[in-house]
Scaffold this motif. Structure first.
Motif, PDB file in Angstrom:
ATOM      1  N   ASN A  25      48.942  67.117  -2.638  1.00  0.00           N
ATOM      2  CA  ASN A  25      48.649  67.237  -1.209  1.00  0.00           C
ATOM      3  C   ASN A  25      49.822  67.885  -0.467  1.00  0.00           C
ATOM      4  O   ASN A  25      49.624  68.743   0.400  1.00  0.00           O
ATOM      5  N   GLU A  28      49.754  71.607  -1.375  1.00  0.00           N
ATOM      6  CA  GLU A  28      48.693  72.311  -0.649  1.00  0.00           C
ATOM      7  C   GLU A  28      49.088  72.554   0.803  1.00  0.00           C
ATOM      8  O   GLU A  28      48.848  73.629   1.349  1.00  0.00           O
ATOM      9  N   SER A  32      49.558  76.212   2.485  1.00  0.00           N
ATOM     10  CA  SER A  32      48.765  76.542   3.668  1.00  0.00           C
ATOM     11  C   SER A  32      49.648  76.992   4.823  1.00  0.00           C
ATOM     12  O   SER A  32      49.314  77.937   5.543  1.00  0.00           O
ATOM     13  N   SER A  36      49.722  80.644   6.553  1.00  0.00           N
ATOM     14  CA  SER A  36      49.582  80.811   8.000  1.00  0.00           C
ATOM     15  C   SER A  36      50.648  81.747   8.552  1.00  0.00           C
ATOM     16  O   SER A  36      50.350  82.643   9.353  1.00  0.00           O
ATOM     17  N   ASN A  89      40.614  79.685   9.550  1.00  0.00           N
ATOM     18  CA  ASN A  89      40.229  78.939   8.343  1.00  0.00           C
ATOM     19  C   ASN A  89      41.400  78.119   7.814  1.00  0.00           C
ATOM     20  O   ASN A  89      41.247  76.949   7.470  1.00  0.00           O
ATOM     21  N   ILE A  90      42.565  78.748   7.750  1.00  0.00           N
ATOM     22  CA  ILE A  90      43.752  78.060   7.243  1.00  0.00           C
ATOM     23  C   ILE A  90      44.137  76.916   8.179  1.00  0.00           C
ATOM     24  O   ILE A  90      44.450  75.805   7.746  1.00  0.00           O
ATOM     25  N   TYR A  93      41.858  74.041   7.818  1.00  0.00           N
ATOM     26  CA  TYR A  93      42.166  73.316   6.586  1.00  0.00           C
ATOM     27  C   TYR A  93      43.383  72.411   6.778  1.00  0.00           C
ATOM     28  O   TYR A  93      43.395  71.266   6.336  1.00  0.00           O
ATOM     29  N   LYS A  96      42.145  69.310   8.934  1.00  0.00           N
ATOM     30  CA  LYS A  96      41.167  68.371   8.378  1.00  0.00           C
ATOM     31  C   LYS A  96      41.205  68.257   6.857  1.00  0.00           C
ATOM     32  O   LYS A  96      40.517  67.429   6.294  1.00  0.00           O
ATOM     33  N   HIS A  97      41.975  69.098   6.202  1.00  0.00           N
ATOM     34  CA  HIS A  97      42.039  69.146   4.741  1.00  0.00           C
ATOM     35  C   HIS A  97      40.664  69.332   4.110  1.00  0.00           C
ATOM     36  O   HIS A  97      40.358  68.799   3.060  1.00  0.00           O
ATOM     37  N   VAL A  98      39.837  70.104   4.810  1.00  0.00           N
ATOM     38  CA  VAL A  98      38.500  70.435   4.338  1.00  0.00           C
ATOM     39  C   VAL A  98      38.274  71.906   4.627  1.00  0.00           C
ATOM     40  O   VAL A  98      38.602  72.388   5.709  1.00  0.00           O
ATOM     41  N   ILE A  99      37.708  72.603   3.668  1.00  0.00           N
ATOM     42  CA  ILE A  99      37.362  74.000   3.905  1.00  0.00           C
ATOM     43  C   ILE A  99      36.058  74.014   4.681  1.00  0.00           C
ATOM     44  O   ILE A  99      35.060  73.440   4.243  1.00  0.00           O
ATOM     45  N   GLN A 100      36.065  74.629   5.859  1.00  0.00           N
ATOM     46  CA  GLN A 100      34.874  74.658   6.700  1.00  0.00           C
ATOM     47  C   GLN A 100      34.036  75.872   6.311  1.00  0.00           C
ATOM     48  O   GLN A 100      34.382  77.013   6.605  1.00  0.00           O
TER      49      GLN A 100
END
Length: 155
Positions: A25, A28, A32, A36, A89-90, A93, A96-100
């Motif tokens: 985590n 990641e 990220s 960015s 997108n980044i 992420y 929310k640590h979720v790919i939308q």
């Protein structure tokens, strides 16, 4: 000997699932954040390129805004929009640590729309046009499915 045992204990603790996942985590999040920052640089470079192209066209008294130049400027403009969507997108992420998925599909739609806008029909084959049409239809259907399922979840 005691230090060797402590080292093995630390290695065993680091290999536990929750500790390993925590490390992943952190990794990641780091990647990220670097992405960015790199995307901000890409956006600034693309914006600079757009402004320079626009200023050259406006300040050149001999230049008549030709469709080719206009398409180049539209292409640069859409490149910036695509880069902003990727940055969004980044950022989403990171929050929310979720790919939308909706954002990914919208970004893809913008990218295909850019390709269609700057398309030179003189050098494009029929199969490429059919491929772009299939991509647009597929992405549009995907977007519609995502939106309709997310709307149902919220009601």
């Amino acid at each position: 000997m005691r230090r060797l045992r402590q080292l093995f204990q630390k290695l065993r603790d680091a290999g536990k699932d929750e500790n390993f996942l925590y490390g992943l985590n952190l990794f990641e999040g780091f990647v990220s954040k670097v992405l960015s920052l790199v995307m901000v640089v890409v956006i600034l470079v693309a914006l600079r390129s757009l402004v320079i192209s626009l200023v050259k066209e406006i300040t050149n008294p001999e230049a008549i805004v030709l469709s080719k130049t206009l398409f180049k400027i539209f292409g640069l403009f859409l490149n910036i929009l695509i880069a902003l969507e990727i940055l969004e997108n980044i950022t989403a992420y990171l929050r929310k640590h979720v790919i939308q998925l909706e954002l990914v599909v919208v970004t893809s739609l913008i990218a295909v729309a850019r390709k269609i806008i700057i398309l030179d029909l003189k050098t494009t084959s029929g199969s490429q046009v059919i491929g772009l049409a299939i991509a647009i239809i597929s992405l549009s259907m995907s977007y519609w499915i995502i939106r309709s399922t997310s709307t149902r979840k919220h009601h």
